[in-house]
Design a protein around this motif. Structure first.
Motif, PDB file in Angstrom:
ATOM      1  N   THR A  47      15.551   0.448   0.519  1.00 53.10           N
ATOM      2  CA  THR A  47      13.835   1.586   1.264  1.00 53.10           C
ATOM      3  C   THR A  47      13.592   1.588  -0.556  1.00 53.10           C
ATOM      4  OG1 THR A  47      15.688   1.955   3.477  1.00 53.10           O
ATOM      5  CG2 THR A  47      13.304   3.145   2.978  1.00 53.10           C
ATOM      6  N   LEU A  48      12.505   1.683  -0.477  1.00 50.77           N
ATOM      7  CA  LEU A  48      11.503   2.241  -1.326  1.00 50.77           C
ATOM      8  C   LEU A  48      10.262   3.080  -0.943  1.00 50.77           C
ATOM      9  CD1 LEU A  48      10.444  -1.179  -3.375  1.00 50.77           C
ATOM     10  CD2 LEU A  48      12.443   0.405  -3.785  1.00 50.77           C
ATOM     11  N   GLU A  49      10.631   4.078  -1.603  1.00 47.93           N
ATOM     12  CA  GLU A  49       9.582   5.171  -0.394  1.00 47.93           C
ATOM     13  C   GLU A  49       8.018   5.229  -1.308  1.00 47.93           C
ATOM     14  OE1 GLU A  49      10.719   7.750   1.106  1.00 47.93           O
ATOM     15  OE2 GLU A  49      12.686   7.142   1.233  1.00 47.93           O
ATOM     16  N   ARG A  50       7.931   4.398  -1.725  1.00 44.75           N
ATOM     17  CA  ARG A  50       6.856   4.204  -1.963  1.00 44.75           C
ATOM     18  C   ARG A  50       6.168   2.788  -3.715  1.00 44.75           C
ATOM     19  NH1 ARG A  50       4.958   7.228  -7.611  1.00 44.75           N
ATOM     20  NH2 ARG A  50       6.637   8.222  -8.261  1.00 44.75           N
ATOM     21  N   PRO A  51       5.424   1.769  -3.432  1.00 47.98           N
ATOM     22  CA  PRO A  51       5.537   0.425  -4.438  1.00 47.98           C
ATOM     23  C   PRO A  51       6.175   0.388  -4.822  1.00 47.98           C
ATOM     24  CG  PRO A  51       3.679   1.435  -2.272  1.00 47.98           C
ATOM     25  CD  PRO A  51       4.352   2.124  -2.819  1.00 47.98           C
ATOM     26  N   ALA A  52       6.908  -0.391  -5.325  1.00 48.70           N
ATOM     27  CA  ALA A  52       7.610  -0.286  -7.169  1.00 48.70           C
ATOM     28  C   ALA A  52       7.776  -1.547  -7.341  1.00 48.70           C
ATOM     29  CB  ALA A  52       8.823   1.101  -6.563  1.00 48.70           C
ATOM     30  N   ARG A 111       0.831  -1.081   0.117  1.00 50.04           N
ATOM     31  CA  ARG A 111      -0.139  -0.347   0.202  1.00 50.04           C
ATOM     32  C   ARG A 111       0.889   1.203   0.319  1.00 50.04           C
ATOM     33  NH1 ARG A 111      -4.185  -0.546   4.904  1.00 50.04           N
ATOM     34  NH2 ARG A 111      -4.091   1.813   4.576  1.00 50.04           N
ATOM     35  N   SER A 112       0.196   2.186  -1.122  1.00 50.39           N
ATOM     36  CA  SER A 112       1.274   3.502  -1.194  1.00 50.39           C
ATOM     37  C   SER A 112       1.370   4.254   0.449  1.00 50.39           C
ATOM     38  CB  SER A 112       0.428   4.017  -2.697  1.00 50.39           C
ATOM     39  OG  SER A 112      -0.769   4.419  -2.414  1.00 50.39           O
ATOM     40  N   ASP A 113      -0.439   3.858   1.082  1.00 53.90           N
ATOM     41  CA  ASP A 113      -0.226   5.539   2.205  1.00 53.90           C
ATOM     42  C   ASP A 113       0.096   5.015   3.454  1.00 53.90           C
ATOM     43  OD1 ASP A 113      -2.259   2.739   2.561  1.00 53.90           O
ATOM     44  OD2 ASP A 113      -3.578   4.007   3.036  1.00 53.90           O
ATOM     45  N   THR A 114       1.285   3.592   3.786  1.00 54.50           N
ATOM     46  CA  THR A 114       1.879   2.976   5.319  1.00 54.50           C
ATOM     47  C   THR A 114       2.576   3.708   5.066  1.00 54.50           C
ATOM     48  OG1 THR A 114       2.004   1.043   3.864  1.00 54.50           O
ATOM     49  CG2 THR A 114       0.212   1.019   5.076  1.00 54.50           C
TER      50      THR A 114
END
Length: 331
Positions: free
Chosen positions: A154-159, A72-75
């Motif tokens: 570490t990914l700042e958002r899903p990728a 999820r992108s909001d976590t």
């Protein structure tokens, strides 16, 4: 395009009498040796390959990279503790991403999916794909949306990572390291054309002439002959080509990560071969040669030799190729 899977005969060379085959990365790999591999070592190699694909294969729904893409992108940021030694591959991606001005990027996985080269290999371009491709379309970008400290990524958002530019070569190197740890000093690891050589005598490798396979990426390319040779005792020879894994006009797996579109044009290579000390570097450079000039990669500190064929029919080789020895045949 790719190195010949069978070393070309040399009258003074000891033959590779033992060939062990195993499935890997969606194809068949081989290990050529002078003595049979013990059963325990073969089992170790199978387990090593499977463990690697459980982390890095975007074609496995349960792999670590697949799960990171589904997050999820909001976590908040996603932290991936990768296997020991992965920092070497991540560092190599840092260098290649910088040397190609962002055109080589392991976060192109979602671009490939949108173009149809997805987990199920549907090969159907998704509706609205062009609007969201590449860095220009808002896809996460290596170095901005991905950071690593050693083996921790570490990914700042899903990728969705696609490590195809370096990953197969990195796995070839791991297989070579396992062989040497088990006391196997002479071998050729053939990762479906990505070759790592350790031999007392020169191993003569042919460079296959590229021929289109048709529209389906799983079709076997036609080979009309050998258009060059390279001899190696210690080193890696890897290749890449835009005619492999094609599934429609202008659709293939070699993408410009900035636009998210397959590379193309008369001056862009259709086939490349890179020679380096290790397979991960050679693999990455074979892809990078589609995205930037050879001199730019040399200026970035890469030490390698190469040969390439362009879309307009011209060819280029490095000055050091003949010293290997090696050559690209010309008419």
């Amino acid at each position: 395009m790719r190195p010949s899977p069978d070393p070309l005969p040399r009258p003074d060379a000891r033959p590779w009498t033992q060939v062990w085959r195993t499935p890997a990365t969606g194809t068949t790999w081989r290990v050529l040796t002078h003595e049979p591999l013990p059963p325990a070592l073969r089992e170790e190699l199978v387990a090593l390959i499977d463990a690697y694909e459980e982390v890095f294969s975007r074609f496995r729904p349960g792999s670590l990279v697949s799960r990171a893409a589904a997050g999820r992108s909001d976590t908040g940021p996603i932290t991936l503790d990768l296997p020991a030694g992965s920092a070497r591959m991540l560092d190599l991606y840092d260098r290649l991403h910088a040397a190609t001005a962002g055109r080589l990027d392991p976060l192109v996985g979602s671009d490939l999916v949108a173009l149809g080269y997805d987990e199920s290999c549907t090969f159907v371009v998704q509706d609205g794909a062009l609007a969201r491709l590449g860095a220009a379309g808002g896809r996460p970008v290596w170095g901005r949306d991905a950071h690593h400290d050693g083996d921790r990524l570490t990914l700042e958002r899903p990728a969705l990572m696609d490590v195809g530019a370096v990953g197969k070569g990195a796995l070839v190197d791991l297989v070579g390291q396992a062989l040497e740890a088990a006391g196997v000093e002479q071998y050729v690891v053939d990762g479906s054309g990505d070759l790592l050589v350790r031999s007392e005598q020169p191993v003569r490798l042919g460079l296959e002439e590229p021929r289109a396979a048709g529209d389906h990426p799983t079709a076997t390319p036609r080979v009309s002959g050998v258009i060059g040779v390279v001899e190696l005792r210690r080193g890696a020879l890897c290749a890449s080509g835009s005619y492999r894994r094609t599934w429609g006009p202008g659709l293939h797996h070699l993408l410009d990560a900035v636009t998210g579109l397959p590379v193309g044009g008369e001056r862009v290579p259709v086939a490349t071969w890179a020679i380096a000390e290790d397979a991960a570097t050679a693999d990455g450079l074979a892809t990078a040669l589609f995205l930037t000039e050879p001199a730019v990669l040399a200026a970035a500190g890469f030490r390698y030799d190469f040969a390439l064929l362009r879309g307009d029919g011209t060819a280029a080789v490095s000055r050091g190729l003949t010293a290997l020895p090696g050559e690209l045949f010309t008419a």
